[in-house]
Design a protein around this motif. Structure first.
Motif, PDB file in Angstrom:
ATOM      1  N   SER A  45       0.649  -1.269  -0.110  1.00  0.00           N
ATOM      2  CA  SER A  45       0.018   0.156  -0.046  1.00  0.00           C
ATOM      3  C   SER A  45       0.963   1.144   0.139  1.00  0.00           C
ATOM      4  N   LEU A  46       2.010   1.345   0.578  1.00  0.00           N
ATOM      5  CA  LEU A  46       2.606   2.174   0.984  1.00  0.00           C
ATOM      6  C   LEU A  46       3.609   2.657  -0.370  1.00  0.00           C
ATOM      7  N   SER A  47       4.094   1.639  -0.732  1.00  0.00           N
ATOM      8  CA  SER A  47       4.949   1.876  -2.170  1.00  0.00           C
ATOM      9  C   SER A  47       3.890   2.226  -3.297  1.00  0.00           C
ATOM     10  N   ILE A  48       2.810   1.786  -3.328  1.00  0.00           N
ATOM     11  CA  ILE A  48       1.943   2.421  -4.312  1.00  0.00           C
ATOM     12  C   ILE A  48       1.567   3.583  -4.175  1.00  0.00           C
ATOM     13  N   GLY A  49       1.130   3.931  -2.716  1.00  0.00           N
ATOM     14  CA  GLY A  49       0.591   5.320  -2.491  1.00  0.00           C
ATOM     15  C   GLY A  49       1.563   6.434  -2.692  1.00  0.00           C
ATOM     16  N   PHE A  50       2.875   6.232  -2.383  1.00  0.00           N
ATOM     17  CA  PHE A  50       3.854   7.222  -2.607  1.00  0.00           C
ATOM     18  C   PHE A  50       4.401   7.182  -3.935  1.00  0.00           C
ATOM     19  N   GLU A  51       4.495   6.399  -4.855  1.00  0.00           N
ATOM     20  CA  GLU A  51       4.553   6.483  -6.235  1.00  0.00           C
ATOM     21  C   GLU A  51       3.360   7.346  -6.624  1.00  0.00           C
ATOM     22  N   ARG A  52       2.189   7.263  -6.602  1.00  0.00           N
ATOM     23  CA  ARG A  52       1.092   7.925  -6.899  1.00  0.00           C
ATOM     24  C   ARG A  52       1.203   9.390  -6.527  1.00  0.00           C
ATOM     25  N   MET A  53       1.399   9.671  -5.140  1.00  0.00           N
ATOM     26  CA  MET A  53       1.366  10.980  -4.866  1.00  0.00           C
ATOM     27  C   MET A  53       2.457  11.580  -5.374  1.00  0.00           C
ATOM     28  N   LEU A  54       3.649  11.075  -5.501  1.00  0.00           N
ATOM     29  CA  LEU A  54       4.812  11.823  -6.415  1.00  0.00           C
ATOM     30  C   LEU A  54       4.292  12.377  -7.673  1.00  0.00           C
ATOM     31  N   LYS A  55       3.655  11.274  -8.310  1.00  0.00           N
ATOM     32  CA  LYS A  55       3.170  11.570  -9.675  1.00  0.00           C
ATOM     33  C   LYS A  55       2.249  12.619  -9.757  1.00  0.00           C
ATOM     34  N   ILE A  56       1.184  12.563  -8.670  1.00  0.00           N
ATOM     35  CA  ILE A  56       0.275  13.693  -8.545  1.00  0.00           C
ATOM     36  C   ILE A  56       0.806  15.094  -8.297  1.00  0.00           C
ATOM     37  N   ASN A  82      10.475   4.095 -10.038  1.00  0.00           N
ATOM     38  CA  ASN A  82      11.655   4.233  -8.761  1.00  0.00           C
ATOM     39  C   ASN A  82      11.129   5.085  -8.039  1.00  0.00           C
ATOM     40  N   LEU A  83      10.925   4.943  -6.828  1.00  0.00           N
ATOM     41  CA  LEU A  83      10.446   5.891  -5.745  1.00  0.00           C
ATOM     42  C   LEU A  83      11.558   7.039  -5.572  1.00  0.00           C
ATOM     43  N   ASP A  88      13.726  12.509  -6.393  1.00  0.00           N
ATOM     44  CA  ASP A  88      14.811  13.507  -6.848  1.00  0.00           C
ATOM     45  C   ASP A  88      14.374  14.487  -8.124  1.00  0.00           C
ATOM     46  N   TYR A  89      13.569  13.750  -8.877  1.00  0.00           N
ATOM     47  CA  TYR A  89      13.160  14.362 -10.420  1.00  0.00           C
ATOM     48  C   TYR A  89      12.115  15.514  -9.969  1.00  0.00           C
ATOM     49  N   ILE A  90      11.532  15.268  -9.008  1.00  0.00           N
ATOM     50  CA  ILE A  90      10.580  16.378  -8.688  1.00  0.00           C
ATOM     51  C   ILE A  90      10.924  17.489  -7.732  1.00  0.00           C
ATOM     52  N   GLY A  91      12.259  17.125  -7.199  1.00  0.00           N
ATOM     53  CA  GLY A  91      12.679  18.291  -6.527  1.00  0.00           C
ATOM     54  C   GLY A  91      12.538  18.286  -5.212  1.00  0.00           C
ATOM     55  N   ILE A  92      12.070  17.412  -4.465  1.00  0.00           N
ATOM     56  CA  ILE A  92      11.771  17.560  -3.098  1.00  0.00           C
ATOM     57  C   ILE A  92      12.922  17.577  -2.237  1.00  0.00           C
ATOM     58  N   LYS A  93      13.004  18.141  -0.976  1.00  0.00           N
ATOM     59  CA  LYS A  93      14.120  18.264  -0.246  1.00  0.00           C
ATOM     60  C   LYS A  93      14.751  16.384   0.049  1.00  0.00           C
ATOM     61  N   PHE A 105      13.960   1.257   1.009  1.00  0.00           N
ATOM     62  CA  PHE A 105      13.313   0.122   1.078  1.00  0.00           C
ATOM     63  C   PHE A 105      11.944  -0.272   0.341  1.00  0.00           C
ATOM     64  N   LEU A 106      11.071   0.753   0.343  1.00  0.00           N
ATOM     65  CA  LEU A 106       9.699   0.688  -0.343  1.00  0.00           C
ATOM     66  C   LEU A 106      10.088   0.666  -1.695  1.00  0.00           C
ATOM     67  N   ASP A 107      11.272   1.417  -2.246  1.00  0.00           N
ATOM     68  CA  ASP A 107      11.551   1.285  -3.718  1.00  0.00           C
ATOM     69  C   ASP A 107      11.937   0.065  -4.092  1.00  0.00           C
ATOM     70  N   VAL A 108      12.880  -0.701  -3.338  1.00  0.00           N
ATOM     71  CA  VAL A 108      13.192  -2.174  -3.675  1.00  0.00           C
ATOM     72  C   VAL A 108      12.133  -3.121  -3.348  1.00  0.00           C
ATOM     73  N   PHE A 109      11.414  -2.764  -2.542  1.00  0.00           N
ATOM     74  CA  PHE A 109      10.121  -3.694  -2.607  1.00  0.00           C
ATOM     75  C   PHE A 109       9.232  -3.560  -3.476  1.00  0.00           C
ATOM     76  N   ALA A 110       8.973  -2.481  -4.113  1.00  0.00           N
ATOM     77  CA  ALA A 110       8.036  -2.251  -5.396  1.00  0.00           C
ATOM     78  C   ALA A 110       8.737  -2.719  -6.783  1.00  0.00           C
ATOM     79  N   GLY A 111      10.171  -2.552  -6.821  1.00  0.00           N
ATOM     80  CA  GLY A 111      10.692  -3.003  -8.160  1.00  0.00           C
ATOM     81  C   GLY A 111      11.248  -4.392  -8.027  1.00  0.00           C
ATOM     82  N   TYR A 112      11.713  -4.990  -6.892  1.00  0.00           N
ATOM     83  CA  TYR A 112      12.234  -6.202  -7.076  1.00  0.00           C
ATOM     84  C   TYR A 112      11.628  -7.203  -5.955  1.00  0.00           C
ATOM     85  N   SER A 113      11.842  -6.982  -4.537  1.00  0.00           N
ATOM     86  CA  SER A 113      11.543  -8.017  -3.593  1.00  0.00           C
ATOM     87  C   SER A 113      10.205  -8.171  -3.156  1.00  0.00           C
TER      88      SER A 113
END
Length: 256
Positions: A45-56, A82-83, A88-93, A105-113
């Motif tokens: 849930s968090l890996s999907i939620g983070f990706e979608r919020m970043l794209k929003i 990739n979270l 980094d692309y969006i330019g958040i601190k 961790f969530l990035d690796v989980f979503a992409g691989y593990s």
């Protein structure tokens, strides 16, 4: 008509994203060595939620720079799943410490593990296997969270005596997040005695990451106010909360 079709779809995306985030927080707060499935539910849930919020956020910033127009398919192709790269692309601190560890961790989980269990069962080779066991990796982060809290507890003498009594009349066979066998009540109790502290602080760290994303949206909308008002979907994740309130909250599904 208040919303255009695309604005209505963006509002629906915000609804979905919020639902994923609160579901993730709720599962993470509930998780323990008995309810291991809640860990996986939280990470999905968090890996999907983070990706979608970043794209929003990307869409919101693009509209602010292009007179309300939405990015095209070609523009969106620039975005990675990739979270860390998205962040980094969006330019958040930049995140640091445990916050950074959680995002990675969530990035690796979503992409691989996320399929690690099945990959090992079926002897599948490749990067999914190389990234290691999900729960074992999270256990290392949990250990750092507990140390940073400064609230680690040990079993009292009475608790130790009770564990010995229980072992005289029953048997235990469980596994902790590292995959280690727990064959005594004392071992199980040692795992659980700090679990409420760990899960409370884990939720706090995740909440703080979401809060950064909320204030990024707020920053954009202060300059360029458009429909839908995205801060209204995520305004729960703000500075109103005190850290102890975040740690003590157990039901995150009652957020409206």
């Amino acid at each position: 008509m208040i919303f255009t079709e695309k604005e209505n779809l963006l509002a629906n995306e915000a609804h979905l994203t919020k639902a994923m985030l609160v579901s993730g927080l709720n599962s993470l707060r509930r998780a323990n060595i008995v309810l291991k499935g809640e860990y996986y539910q939280a990470f999905f849930s968090l890996s999907i939620g983070f990706e979608r919020m970043l794209k929003i956020i990307y869409i919101s910033a693009y509209r602010a720079d292009h007179n309300g127009n939405f990015p095209t398919g070609n523009e969106l192709k620039k975005l990675s799943h990739n979270l860390v790269k998205l962040w980094d692309y969006i330019g958040i601190k930049k995140l640091e410490g445990i916050h950074k560890d959680i995002l990675e961790f969530l990035d690796v989980f979503a992409g691989y593990s996320r399929y690690y269990n099945l990959d090992i069962i079926m002897n599948k080779t490749g990067k999914n296997k190389e990234h290691g066991d999900v729960l074992e990796h999270w256990a290392m982060i949990q250990n750092n969270i507990l140390k940073a809290s400064g609230k680690e507890r040990c079993m009292s003498r009475k608790q130790q005596e009770l564990a010995k009594y229980i072992d005289n009349v029953s048997m235990t066979l469980m596994h902790n997040l590292k995959g280690e066998e727990l064959v005594s009540s004392a071992q199980v109790a040692n795992e659980e005695i700090n679990m409420d502290i760990i899960q409370g602080y884990s939720v706090q760290y995740v909440f703080e990451i979401i809060k950064i994303l909320y204030y990024k949206i707020n920053e954009i909308e202060k300059v360029d106010y458009r429909m839908p008002v995205l801060t209204e979907f995520f305004d729960y994740f703000n500075d109103y909360w005190k850290p102890y309130q975040i740690r003590n909250k157990r039901n995150w599904l009652n957020i409206r």
